[in-house]
Enzyme design. Structure first.
Site, PDB file in Angstrom:
ATOM      1  N   ASP A 228      47.044  27.949  51.460  1.00 51.45           N
ATOM      2  CA  ASP A 228      47.596  28.317  50.158  1.00 51.45           C
ATOM      3  C   ASP A 228      46.850  29.486  49.500  1.00 51.45           C
ATOM      4  O   ASP A 228      45.622  29.561  49.564  1.00 51.45           O
ATOM      5  CB  ASP A 228      47.465  27.079  49.246  1.00 51.45           C
ATOM      6  CG  ASP A 228      48.158  27.237  47.912  1.00 51.45           C
ATOM      7  OD1 ASP A 228      49.372  27.460  47.897  1.00 51.45           O
ATOM      8  OD2 ASP A 228      47.482  27.146  46.874  1.00 51.45           O
ATOM      9  N   GLU A 297      49.675  31.978  52.993  1.00 55.97           N
ATOM     10  CA  GLU A 297      50.577  32.335  51.902  1.00 55.97           C
ATOM     11  C   GLU A 297      49.931  33.386  51.009  1.00 55.97           C
ATOM     12  O   GLU A 297      48.904  33.129  50.376  1.00 55.97           O
ATOM     13  CB  GLU A 297      50.882  31.104  51.036  1.00 55.97           C
ATOM     14  CG  GLU A 297      51.872  31.402  49.919  1.00 55.97           C
ATOM     15  CD  GLU A 297      51.484  30.868  48.546  1.00 55.97           C
ATOM     16  OE1 GLU A 297      50.292  30.596  48.298  1.00 55.97           O
ATOM     17  OE2 GLU A 297      52.383  30.742  47.709  1.00 55.97           O
TER      18      GLU A 297
HETATM   19  C1  GLC Z   1      50.782  28.536  45.790  1.00 57.75           C
HETATM   20  C2  GLC Z   1      51.847  27.469  45.777  1.00 57.75           C
HETATM   21  C3  GLC Z   1      52.301  27.265  44.359  1.00 57.75           C
HETATM   22  C4  GLC Z   1      51.123  26.814  43.548  1.00 57.75           C
HETATM   23  C5  GLC Z   1      49.978  27.809  43.671  1.00 57.75           C
HETATM   24  C6  GLC Z   1      48.695  27.263  43.113  1.00 57.75           C
HETATM   25  O1  GLC Z   1      51.265  29.761  45.384  1.00 57.75           O
HETATM   26  O2  GLC Z   1      52.900  27.848  46.608  1.00 57.75           O
HETATM   27  O3  GLC Z   1      53.331  26.330  44.294  1.00 57.75           O
HETATM   28  O4  GLC Z   1      51.499  26.682  42.211  1.00 57.75           O
HETATM   29  O5  GLC Z   1      49.698  28.124  45.010  1.00 57.75           O
HETATM   30  O6  GLC Z   1      48.158  26.308  43.980  1.00 57.75           O
END
Ligand code: GLC
Length: 584
Positions: A228, A297
């Site tokens: 993440d 991500e």
């Molecule tokens: C990422 C997740 C999102 C979340 C953020 C903070 O972007 O996809 O849903 O709010 O991280 O953890």
């Protein structure tokens, strides 16, 4: 076999009449041909009637993935959490959210999935912990080593007036990224919500703790991790202010600033490499040849994204159908040229030997069917599924689910709740997180409870899995049939040629000597066009047969019809998958 093994050696090898043909080398690891399916646990399937989805619910629906041809499921955070940010605010990285079930339920789910040949990956969230995590509770009391697990600052005095250390903002548009703690007489940093406290990745003890977290879940036999928020781990140590962006927005809005100090810092990259090494070492220490993968991500400009490939990342998510580089800029999908551009941008920039990937939707952004219109979704799915590489699908997109209108009172998402009843709808992520539409019974078959945590989209009476499975033609059937074509040799090994045709059609051809080629054509416009493939692709057979077509343009009635490659008529928004015969 090493997961780092080179796979898609994508080289511009030969110029066809108009464009570049990319050569694709043969995938050797299971994850390289994956269709990954993101399950939004809270809204997928409720097994106990409390109106919220859970792990046993997922276990009861594993046959759905097998039926569709999905090979890997991804569970976003299933950990203990106060649920401020739908579980991304984690209060215990090695315990399961009691709303979703128990650790035993998790183990049973993984075992059942593996028995069906499905892989399971989970979210790894290293940027922050919940403010209710034991580490932060102790940190607030000044207890070491926990205090130093987080990023603290005493603030700056202007005369007698104490202010934030700098102008940094949080991603959720709450304003400052700093929160004062009286007990410590200091601010802590939070790049996301105020309840998600940034970990201090300059502290090696944090790495040790988080490697233990990885080990815990590796011991539970997961097949990989979605990592993440990779651009946000480390911030500039100079604490310099960020400069004003050119966006005309409120000063608390995240996009008010250029994030040169808090995002995409070079120190982020080696962290991912270290986690990947840890995972590989774990696998090696077990003396088996299980192959695991990671993906990351990050919404950033293409150069920053591509760099992850060099740091142990099997692939960074390709979000270019969702955002244009930065998180703030929506992807432009207006013309066939836009779509064509997204395909070639990734292939042109990806380091050689790596695995491409495509994403149309996820839990953070509006559903693809809402963004481009239902008429176009079949075609876009056909193309991303038949490009080389991994495809990641958000649950419900296989049905053509659309965003659900929710009132201010119905809104739950933290980022929207901190807005107002006039602005919440611009921010809320709830509209695409509503219950999965299984059938036309109570709560769309999601729950026996008639008031689930978020309301069901009223279109569930017709848009649901059971109905789409019964229909002769449906979004679901198209996706299922397109996924099946990924089992062909030409999909796995064939070259890929992407063309912009007559400025309104995106054409993709996959070809391999001795194999039937696959051709995808999508007409992005609302008027008919006739295309002559000879002007765009070399080596196709004279006749092609229609195998899969979008469900709206009338092309479904022509399935199995034969087309001459020099004259293929595509009705408005029409999209098709054609197969050839090897005799040219
Ligand atoms: C990422 C997740 C999102 C979340 C953020 C903070 O972007 O996809 O849903 O709010 O991280 O953890």
């Amino acid at each position: 076999m090493s997961t780092l093994r080179l796979f898609y050696l994508i080289l511009a090898v030969s110029a066809s009449i108009h464009a570049i043909t990319y050569d694709v080398t043969v995938p050797t690891e299971w994850w390289q041909t994956n269709v990954i399916y993101e399950i939004w646990v809270e809204s997928f399937k409720d097994s106990d009637g409390n109106g919220k989805g859970d792990l046993n619910g997922i276990k009861s629906k594993l046959d759905h993935f097998v039926d569709m041809g999905v090979t890997c499921i991804w569970l976003p955070p299933i950990y203990e959490t106060p649920m401020v940010d739908s579980g991304y605010d984690i209060s215990n990285f090695i315990a399961v959210n009691s709303l979703y079930g128990t650790l035993e339920d998790f183990d049973a789910l993984v075992t059942a999935a593996h028995e069906l040949g499905l892989k399971v990956i989970i979210d790894f969230v290293p940027n922050h912990t919940s403010d209710e995590h034991e580490w932060f509770v102790k940190a607030k009391q000044g207890i070491e080593p926990y205090y130093s697990y987080y990023v603290w600052n005493k603030g700056v005095y202007y005369g007698d007036y104490l202010s934030y250390p700098n102008n940094w903002l949080d991603v959720f548009n709450d304003g400052t990224a700093w929160e004062w703690v009286d007990e410590r007489e200091a601010y802590y940093l939070h790049q996301f919500s105020v309840h998600e406290v940034d970990l201090n990745w300059r502290n090696p003890l944090v790495m040790t703790e988080m490697k233990n977290v990885l080990t815990f879940w590796l011991d539970r036999n997961v097949d990989g991790f979605r990592i993440d928020a990779v651009p946000y781990y480390v911030e500039s140590s100079t604490l310099e202010n960020e400069t004003r962006s050119d966006k005309d927005v409120d000063s608390t809005d995240y996009i008010y600033l250029n994030h040169t100090q808090t995002k995409d810092q070079p120190e982020n990259y080696p962290l991912v490499q270290e986690w990947k090494d840890h995972i590989n070492n774990y696998t090696a220490s077990k003396g088996n040849d299980k192959v695991r993968f990671i993906c990351t991500e990050g919404y950033s400009d293409i150069d920053y994204v591509m760099k992850w490939y060099d740091y142990g990342d099997d692939f960074p998510f390709n979000f270019n159908f969702i955002r244009a580089g930065d998180i703030a800029n929506e992807a432009v999908l207006d013309t066939a040229e836009d779509i064509y551009g997204i395909f070639v941008e990734w292939l042109d920039n990806m380091p050689s030997g790596k695995t491409a990937n495509w994403v149309l939707g996820n839990h953070d952004f509006s559903r693809i069917a809402t963004r481009i219109g239902l008429y176009r979704t079949d075609g876009l799915h056909m193309s991303v599924l038949l490009m080389p590489g991994v495809f990641t699908m958000f649950n419900g997109d296989e049905l053509g689910m659309t965003d659900t209108y929710l009132t201010w009172e119905e809104t739950l998402d933290h980022s929207a709740c901190s807005a107002t009843n006039t602005t919440y709808s611009l921010i809320s992520r709830d509209p695409w997180r509503t219950p999965f539409q299984w059938d036309n019974t109570t709560s769309a078959g999601f729950s026996t409870n008639s008031t689930p945590f978020l309301k069901v989209n009223p279109n569930y009476l017709t848009v649901n899995l059971a109905t789409e499975k019964e229909a002769d033609f449906s979004h679901y059937k198209n996706i299922q049939q397109t996924i099946a074509l990924r089992n062909t040799t030409v999909w796995r090994e064939g070259t890929v040629d992407v063309e912009l045709i007559e400025d309104q059609v995106v054409g993709i051809a996959r070809q391999l000597d001795g194999e039937e080629p696959i051709v995808v054509l999508i007409n992005w416009e609302n008027f008919t066009v006739t295309v002559d493939l000879d002007n765009y692709f070399d080596g196709l057979p004279n006749e092609l047969s229609l195998k899969i077509a979008d469900i709206y343009s009338g092309l479904s009635a022509k399935i199995e019809d034969t087309y001459s490659k020099s004259s293929i008529e595509l009705p408005e928004y029409g999209s098709m998958v054609l197969l050839g015969t090897t005799s040219a």
